[in-house]
Enzyme design. Structure first.
Site, PDB file in Angstrom:
ATOM      1  N   LYS A 113       2.230  12.279   2.597  1.00  0.00           N
ATOM      2  CA  LYS A 113       3.126  12.714   1.518  1.00  0.00           C
ATOM      3  C   LYS A 113       4.135  11.624   1.151  1.00  0.00           C
ATOM      4  O   LYS A 113       4.630  11.592   0.029  1.00  0.00           O
ATOM      5  CB  LYS A 113       3.808  14.021   1.883  1.00  0.00           C
ATOM      6  CG  LYS A 113       2.792  15.163   1.901  1.00  0.00           C
ATOM      7  CD  LYS A 113       3.423  16.521   2.026  1.00  0.00           C
ATOM      8  CE  LYS A 113       2.380  17.615   1.826  1.00  0.00           C
ATOM      9  NZ  LYS A 113       1.369  17.653   2.931  1.00  0.00           N
TER      10      LYS A 113
HETATM   11  C1  LIG Z   1       0.142  18.249   2.859  1.00  0.00           C
HETATM   12  C2  LIG Z   1      -0.874  17.873   3.876  1.00  0.00           C
HETATM   13  C3  LIG Z   1      -2.252  18.137   3.694  1.00  0.00           C
HETATM   14  C4  LIG Z   1      -2.778  18.912   2.503  1.00  0.00           C
HETATM   15  O1  LIG Z   1      -2.693  18.189   1.302  1.00  0.00           O
HETATM   16  P1  LIG Z   1      -2.829  18.954  -0.108  1.00  0.00           P
HETATM   17  O2  LIG Z   1      -2.439  17.936  -1.108  1.00  0.00           O
HETATM   18  O3  LIG Z   1      -1.866  20.107  -0.050  1.00  0.00           O
HETATM   19  O4  LIG Z   1      -4.238  19.392  -0.234  1.00  0.00           O
HETATM   20  C5  LIG Z   1      -3.147  17.695   4.664  1.00  0.00           C
HETATM   21  N1  LIG Z   1      -2.725  17.049   5.761  1.00  0.00           N
HETATM   22  C6  LIG Z   1      -1.415  16.785   5.976  1.00  0.00           C
HETATM   23  C7  LIG Z   1      -1.012  16.087   7.238  1.00  0.00           C
HETATM   24  C8  LIG Z   1      -0.448  17.182   5.042  1.00  0.00           C
HETATM   25  O5  LIG Z   1       0.860  16.918   5.274  1.00  0.00           O
END
Ligand SMILES: *Cc1c(COP(=O)(O)O)cnc(C)c1O
Length: 471
Positions: A113
């Site tokens: 993120k």
């Molecule tokens: C947010 C997240 C996801 C999921 O990603 P999306 O964009 O919501 O599909 C997967 N793995 C981790 C570690 C995350 O923080």
């Protein structure tokens, strides 16, 4: 470039108008009017670029209301070796023949993120400064999103963050990551309740339009178009690293929850990036796998949303999924409104299995899917450690497990590494009997002084706290 809503609203917006907003006025999500096409000559030109330069090129196709020199400077200051740990920013690591991990988790909070949120922080500061405005970001987190938002916004002019989290329910590492931030513009609000209480509070505050206007409340949730756009860049970067010419195709496997990450892959593919398959990997919360297998999209209630060892994928509905369905159904806003507004509200599900468009999800858009459960996660973590000496986190393990089910000869498969193992140490210990290494900058963070306010799960209390801390 103009942006439209997936639910048919007539308005057409520019990038900086939607940057600071959440949903469109009709409750839809913003998408560009069209996907700019990238031809072979452009791909060839982009191959040699640094990550920051590549980001500038991709973003320029979608952002025409920030002067190019400014946008270039924003990209250059966001994607640095200092912030992301390597000059490549998102290096590939090989596993078995033709299978790679793309490292997206070496930013400040050790989850992918950061790739988007770090850019968002700089874009917010730029745009708010230009308007002489300020914004108070209110969010709810059970882990990754909140910490990524706080590390992106800390110290930024014009921005404050009020992040609610369920008191005592995040992992000790995650709590320490967030609560040790001493920046004055970051407010940790530990709510005496569960994550749903936090989300309900955020919703209630945002629905109070008077309060929202008076206190300039905004969000940074995963439906923000700028976040999705930032993620498109690393699909291009991964493609260039895995190939030597544009005749080659690659596939991507994506650990998925809210469908933001893999939706960025869909955008990259729609721009002409030679992607063969987009592999959607889910955990026990298999809303998306069910859709791609059957055509039925069924939102889960809280009793059948499971707490798993890949918790950032524990979703009851996939908030970005509407964007893909909009494209799938020929960008018909009325149909989307009927499905996502009317039918989901009344029935909690919709069924496209008999709609001729459903088969396009696999045929034209090349989506496939699979599911990985706790036992798969443990086995995959062990397998990757024993065979390659590489430690992967639980979410990435879901990606590797499903990726292996969809390998095709001659097509490199790139698994997006969405977090580092230290964030989910308990499960790594269960799989391997050892504690994952922690980057030295996080040594001893549990012992640092904490800046956190414990508040009751009460909308009025949160509002009062915000009012007292906005000046
Ligand atoms: C947010 C997240 C996801 C999921 O990603 P999306 O964009 O919501 O599909 C997967 N793995 C981790 C570690 C995350 O923080």
């Amino acid at each position: 470039m103009r942006y439209l809503s997936t639910r048919g609203h007539a308005g057409r917006m520019r990038f900086c108008e939607i940057l600071l907003e959440g949903l469109a006025p009709d409750g839809g999500l913003y998408l560009p009017e069209h996907y700019p096409q990238v031809d072979g000559a452009t791909l060839t030109k982009w191959r040699g670029l640094s990550y920051a330069e590549l980001a500038f090129e991709v973003l320029s196709l979608y952002i025409d209301d920030i002067p190019p020199a400014d946008l270039k400077a924003i990209c250059a200051k966001t994607y640095t070796e200092q912030v992301f740990g390597t000059p490549e920013i998102v290096p590939l690591r090989p596993l078995e023949e033709g299978l790679y991990l793309e490292a997206l988790s070496n930013g400040p909070t050790l989850a992918f993120k950061d790739m988007a949120m770090q850019l968002l922080g700089n874009l917010f500061e730029y745009e708010l400064g230009r308007r002489f405005e300020s914004l108070n970001i209110l969010g709810a987190t059970s882990g990754d999103t909140g910490s990524a938002a706080e590390y992106a916004m800390r110290g930024k002019k014009g921005v404050r963050v009020f992040m609610t989290s369920p008191n005592g329910r995040m992992s000790p590492f995650q709590q320490a990551q967030m609560f040790s931030l001493q920046d004055e513009n970051i407010h940790n609000l530990a709510v005496e309740g569960v994550f749903d209480d936090c989300q309900d509070i955020v919703k209630a505050v945002s629905n109070d339009l008077e309060f929202k206007r008076q206190y300039k409340i905004g969000t940074v949730n995963s439906i923000n178009w700028a976040r999705l756009l930032a993620q498109v860049v690393y699909y291009f970067a991964g493609y260039f690293e895995a190939t030597s010419n544009n005749a080659q195709k690659v596939s991507f496997a994506v650990p998925s929850g809210n469908f933001g990450n893999v939706c960025a892959g869909h955008v990259a593919r729609s721009m002409g990036l030679p992607i063969d398959k987009l592999v959607v990997a889910t955990n026990e919360n298999d809303v998306l796998d069910e859709f791609f297998r059957t055509g039925v999209y069924r939102v889960r209630g809280s009793t059948d949303t499971f707490e798993t060892s890949s918790p950032s994928m524990d979703i009851s509905k996939a908030s970005n999924f509407e964007r893909f369905v909009f494209d799938l159904l020929g960008r018909d806003g009325n149909k989307i409104k009927a499905l996502f507004h009317d039918q989901l509200a009344s029935q909690g599900s919709f069924d496209l299995s008999r709609d001729p468009a459903f088969k396009l999800a696999a045929q034209r858009y090349c989506f496939v899917s699979g599911k990985s459960i706790h036992a798969d996660r443990l086995a995959t973590i062990r397998n990757v450690w024993e065979r390659f000496g590489i430690l992967i986190d639980t979410h990435t393990a879901d990606g590797v497990k499903v990726a292996r089910e969809h390998r095709q000869p001659g097509v490199p498969m790139i698994v997006l590494e969405t977090a580092l193992p230290i964030k989910f140490a308990e499960t790594i210990e269960e799989a391997l009997g050892m504690t994952p290494p922690r980057p030295s900058r996080f040594d001893g963070i549990e012992a640092l002084p904490r800046r956190v306010k414990v508040l009751p799960a009460d909308v009025a209390a949160i509002k009062r706290y915000i009012a007292e801390n906005v000046h």
